[in-house]
Scaffold this motif. Structure first.
Motif, PDB file in Angstrom:
ATOM      1  N   SER A   1       6.626  28.940  42.477  1.00 12.60           N
ATOM      2  CA  SER A   1       6.913  30.061  43.371  1.00 12.60           C
ATOM      3  C   SER A   1       5.711  30.525  44.189  1.00 12.60           C
ATOM      4  CB  SER A   1       7.457  31.245  42.555  1.00 12.60           C
ATOM      5  OG  SER A   1       6.507  31.624  41.567  1.00 12.60           O
ATOM      6  N   SER A   2       4.577  29.864  44.088  1.00  8.51           N
ATOM      7  CA  SER A   2       3.419  30.280  44.868  1.00  8.51           C
ATOM      8  C   SER A   2       3.609  29.897  46.329  1.00  8.51           C
ATOM      9  CB  SER A   2       2.145  29.632  44.321  1.00  8.51           C
ATOM     10  OG  SER A   2       2.180  28.235  44.518  1.00  8.51           O
ATOM     11  N   ASP A   3       2.900  30.620  47.213  1.00  6.52           N
ATOM     12  CA  ASP A   3       2.998  30.331  48.647  1.00  6.52           C
ATOM     13  C   ASP A   3       2.542  28.913  48.952  1.00  6.52           C
ATOM     14  OD1 ASP A   3       3.964  32.835  49.130  1.00  6.52           O
ATOM     15  OD2 ASP A   3       2.030  33.707  49.664  1.00  6.52           O
ATOM     16  N   ASP A   4       1.491  28.461  48.270  1.00  2.63           N
ATOM     17  CA  ASP A   4       0.978  27.106  48.524  1.00  2.63           C
ATOM     18  C   ASP A   4       2.043  26.057  48.222  1.00  2.63           C
ATOM     19  OD1 ASP A   4      -1.392  28.239  49.221  1.00  2.63           O
ATOM     20  OD2 ASP A   4      -2.453  27.735  47.375  1.00  2.63           O
ATOM     21  N   SER A   5       2.771  26.246  47.140  1.00  3.07           N
ATOM     22  CA  SER A   5       3.822  25.289  46.785  1.00  3.07           C
ATOM     23  C   SER A   5       4.939  25.283  47.824  1.00  3.07           C
ATOM     24  CB  SER A   5       4.397  25.635  45.408  1.00  3.07           C
ATOM     25  OG  SER A   5       3.401  25.581  44.408  1.00  3.07           O
ATOM     26  N   ILE A   6       5.256  26.455  48.343  1.00  2.00           N
ATOM     27  CA  ILE A   6       6.308  26.543  49.361  1.00  2.00           C
ATOM     28  C   ILE A   6       5.876  25.834  50.641  1.00  2.00           C
ATOM     29  CG2 ILE A   6       7.594  28.141  50.838  1.00  2.00           C
ATOM     30  CD1 ILE A   6       7.501  30.145  48.523  1.00  2.00           C
ATOM     31  N   TYR A   7       4.633  26.055  51.048  1.00  2.00           N
ATOM     32  CA  TYR A   7       4.136  25.388  52.261  1.00  2.00           C
ATOM     33  C   TYR A   7       4.116  23.870  52.076  1.00  2.00           C
ATOM     34  CZ  TYR A   7       2.604  30.063  53.647  1.00  2.00           C
ATOM     35  OH  TYR A   7       2.562  31.396  53.979  1.00  2.00           O
ATOM     36  N   LEU A   8       3.665  23.422  50.902  1.00  2.00           N
ATOM     37  CA  LEU A   8       3.663  21.981  50.633  1.00  2.00           C
ATOM     38  C   LEU A   8       5.086  21.423  50.621  1.00  2.00           C
ATOM     39  CD1 LEU A   8       0.930  21.756  47.822  1.00  2.00           C
ATOM     40  CD2 LEU A   8       0.759  20.890  50.163  1.00  2.00           C
ATOM     41  N   GLY A   9       6.025  22.206  50.065  1.00  2.00           N
ATOM     42  CA  GLY A   9       7.419  21.773  50.070  1.00  2.00           C
ATOM     43  C   GLY A   9       7.963  21.640  51.486  1.00  2.00           C
TER      44      GLY A   9
ATOM     45  N   ALA B   1      11.357  19.689  62.747  1.00  2.00           N
ATOM     46  CA  ALA B   1      10.563  19.216  61.609  1.00  2.00           C
ATOM     47  C   ALA B   1       9.085  19.138  61.970  1.00  2.00           C
ATOM     48  CB  ALA B   1      11.071  17.845  61.159  1.00  2.00           C
ATOM     49  N   THR B   2       8.778  18.712  63.190  1.00  2.00           N
ATOM     50  CA  THR B   2       7.379  18.627  63.628  1.00  2.00           C
ATOM     51  C   THR B   2       6.739  20.004  63.683  1.00  2.00           C
ATOM     52  OG1 THR B   2       7.925  16.680  64.971  1.00  2.00           O
ATOM     53  CG2 THR B   2       5.847  17.793  65.448  1.00  2.00           C
ATOM     54  N   ILE B   3       7.461  20.969  64.245  1.00  2.00           N
ATOM     55  CA  ILE B   3       6.937  22.332  64.316  1.00  2.00           C
ATOM     56  C   ILE B   3       6.771  22.927  62.916  1.00  2.00           C
ATOM     57  CG2 ILE B   3       7.465  24.682  65.070  1.00  2.00           C
ATOM     58  CD1 ILE B   3       8.753  23.565  67.537  1.00  2.00           C
ATOM     59  N   THR B   4       7.762  22.684  62.046  1.00  2.00           N
ATOM     60  CA  THR B   4       7.702  23.203  60.676  1.00  2.00           C
ATOM     61  C   THR B   4       6.498  22.639  59.927  1.00  2.00           C
ATOM     62  OG1 THR B   4      10.116  23.412  60.612  1.00  2.00           O
ATOM     63  CG2 THR B   4       8.958  23.426  58.507  1.00  2.00           C
ATOM     64  N   PHE B   5       6.255  21.337  60.086  1.00  2.00           N
ATOM     65  CA  PHE B   5       5.119  20.709  59.411  1.00  2.00           C
ATOM     66  C   PHE B   5       3.797  21.344  59.862  1.00  2.00           C
ATOM     67  CE2 PHE B   5       1.671  17.620  59.348  1.00  2.00           C
ATOM     68  CZ  PHE B   5       1.697  17.184  58.026  1.00  2.00           C
ATOM     69  N   ASN B   6       3.612  21.472  61.168  1.00  2.00           N
ATOM     70  CA  ASN B   6       2.354  22.023  61.684  1.00  2.00           C
ATOM     71  C   ASN B   6       2.191  23.490  61.319  1.00  2.00           C
ATOM     72  OD1 ASN B   6       1.331  19.665  62.987  1.00  2.00           O
ATOM     73  ND2 ASN B   6       2.738  19.977  64.674  1.00  2.00           N
TER      74      ASN B   6
ATOM     75  N   LEU C   1      -0.744  25.115  58.986  1.00  2.00           N
ATOM     76  CA  LEU C   1      -1.593  26.205  59.468  1.00  2.00           C
ATOM     77  C   LEU C   1      -1.588  27.387  58.501  1.00  2.00           C
ATOM     78  CD1 LEU C   1      -3.347  27.238  61.826  1.00  2.00           C
ATOM     79  CD2 LEU C   1      -1.265  28.148  62.861  1.00  2.00           C
ATOM     80  N   PHE C   2      -0.403  27.789  58.020  1.00  2.00           N
ATOM     81  CA  PHE C   2      -0.324  28.932  57.094  1.00  2.00           C
ATOM     82  C   PHE C   2      -0.886  28.579  55.722  1.00  2.00           C
ATOM     83  CE2 PHE C   2       3.124  30.333  60.053  1.00  2.00           C
ATOM     84  CZ  PHE C   2       2.497  31.505  60.448  1.00  2.00           C
ATOM     85  N   PHE C   3      -0.770  27.301  55.338  1.00  2.00           N
ATOM     86  CA  PHE C   3      -1.358  26.855  54.075  1.00  2.00           C
ATOM     87  C   PHE C   3      -2.877  27.049  54.091  1.00  2.00           C
ATOM     88  CE2 PHE C   3      -3.351  23.402  51.617  1.00  2.00           C
ATOM     89  CZ  PHE C   3      -2.848  23.686  50.358  1.00  2.00           C
ATOM     90  N   ILE C   4      -3.485  26.702  55.221  1.00  2.00           N
ATOM     91  CA  ILE C   4      -4.941  26.867  55.350  1.00  2.00           C
ATOM     92  C   ILE C   4      -5.318  28.342  55.424  1.00  2.00           C
ATOM     93  CG2 ILE C   4      -6.913  26.444  56.874  1.00  2.00           C
ATOM     94  CD1 ILE C   4      -6.016  23.992  55.321  1.00  2.00           C
TER      95      ILE C   4
END
Length: 338
Positions: free
Chosen positions: A104-112, A133-138, A142-145
């Motif tokens: 449930s961490s934010d990092d896991s959600i971004y990686l998912g 999908a391309t926009i979602t990945f980028n 960005l939010f992961f970092i």
């Protein structure tokens, strides 16, 4: 370029003109899919499915799989919108379900989100799904970092998006002639990186205070290199060979770019504009103007200068742009007489 490659490029250009002749229809298709997916999500949550994370995950996978399979089997604008709504709803349910588990961490959600985006690129050729999908990945990257408390990492992500966009544009002929899969993926991925880079520049505009000046200068330097390279290409395109004209153009560019050393989002907007102009992407050219105008207006509003200093900046910048207009007008006149 080989004759068969040239034929493939011409065929792709013809396919693109047909596919993107109704830009308004595609925009409405995206909006319709999003609103339909919101309606579906509201219905699912009202039915009480949100109480079980397992149900959310399974339902999300089913909806995403159904969207991809439906897109492969049917080619219709109405069904296309339906597939988009299923995909967006399934994506949201899957992420929401994962957020309620131990991951449930934010990092896991971004990686998912990044993993799901890459899987989408692998399994479907649908323009809108690949674009999203391309926009979602980028965005997830960005939010992961950012959430990782690495503000300087924002610079590297924006640099990654910008350099990838430039590489894609200059490798278009090579990519679309590689195979049919690459042919169909190229334009939605390219458009996705265009939007991602533009949004990244706006994101940086509001978070520039978090980044150290050293990294800001570094991003500006890389963007300036890209702008200089594009200007040399544009000068060659116009057939400019006079040394004096080239020196004048590069001098004007230097005077315009130097004040942006602490504002790489402005030079990034100029890079987007030049890219769109050089490759004759009309839609992206108009969007680049809008993005650059918004960035400049917002930056001008945020400047901690007096009204007199701001007026001086606008006055001298206007003079430089008038010089630019005069030089390019002269080049175009010369080109018409040849």
């Amino acid at each position: 370029m080989e004759p068969n490659q040239l034929n493939e490029v011409l065929k792709e250009q013809e396919h693109r003109e047909i596919s993107y002749s109704g830009v308004a229809i595609k925009v409405l298709s995206i909006l319709g899919g999003i609103f339909a997916s919101l309606t579906l999500l509201i219905f699912i949550f009202l039915a009480g499915a949100y109480d079980s994370e397992v149900a959310l995950i399974i339902l999300g996978i089913i909806l995403m799989a159904g969207a991809i399979i439906g897109d492969r089997e049917f080619k219709n604008i109405i069904l296309d919108t339906f597939c988009i709504s299923l995909y967006v709803a399934g994506f949201a349910l899957l992420i929401f379900g994962l957020s309620k588990t131990i991951l449930s961490s934010d990092d896991s959600i971004y990686l998912g989100c990044m993993i799901l985006s890459l899987l989408t690129l692998f399994f479907t050729n649908n323009y809108i799904l690949v674009f999203l999908a391309t926009i979602t990945f980028n965005a997830s990257l960005l939010f992961f970092i950012q959430d990782g408390k690495m503000p300087e990492g924002i610079i590297f992500i924006i640099l990654f998006m910008g350099s990838t966009l430039v590489k894609l544009n200059f490798s278009e002929a090579k990519i679309i002639t590689k195979n049919e899969k690459y042919n169909r993926l190229f334009h939605p991925v390219q458009m996705g990186f265009f939007f991602s880079f533009a949004c990244g520049l706006v994101f940086l505009l509001f978070h520039i205070s978090m980044v150290s000046p050293y990294f800001t200068w570094m991003l500006s330097a890389f963007i300036w290199l890209g702008i200089t390279y594009l200007i040399s290409k544009i000068l060659t395109l116009f057939g400019v060979e006079e040394r004096k004209t080239k020196v004048l153009v590069y001098a004007c560019c230097t005077l315009i770019l130097l004040p942006t050393i602490y504002a790489p989002f402005i030079s990034g907007g100029i890079l987007l504009l030049l890219l769109s102009f050089y490759f004759n992407y009309k839609t992206e050219f108009v969007l680049s103007i809008l993005v650059l105008t918004y960035i400049i207006c917002q930056y001008y509003y945020d400047l901690q200068f007096t009204l007199l200093q701001k007026s001086g900046i606008l006055f001298f910048t206007g003079i430089l742009f008038l010089i630019f207009w005069f030089v390019f007008h002269k080049m175009m006149k010369k080109d018409e007489t040849l």
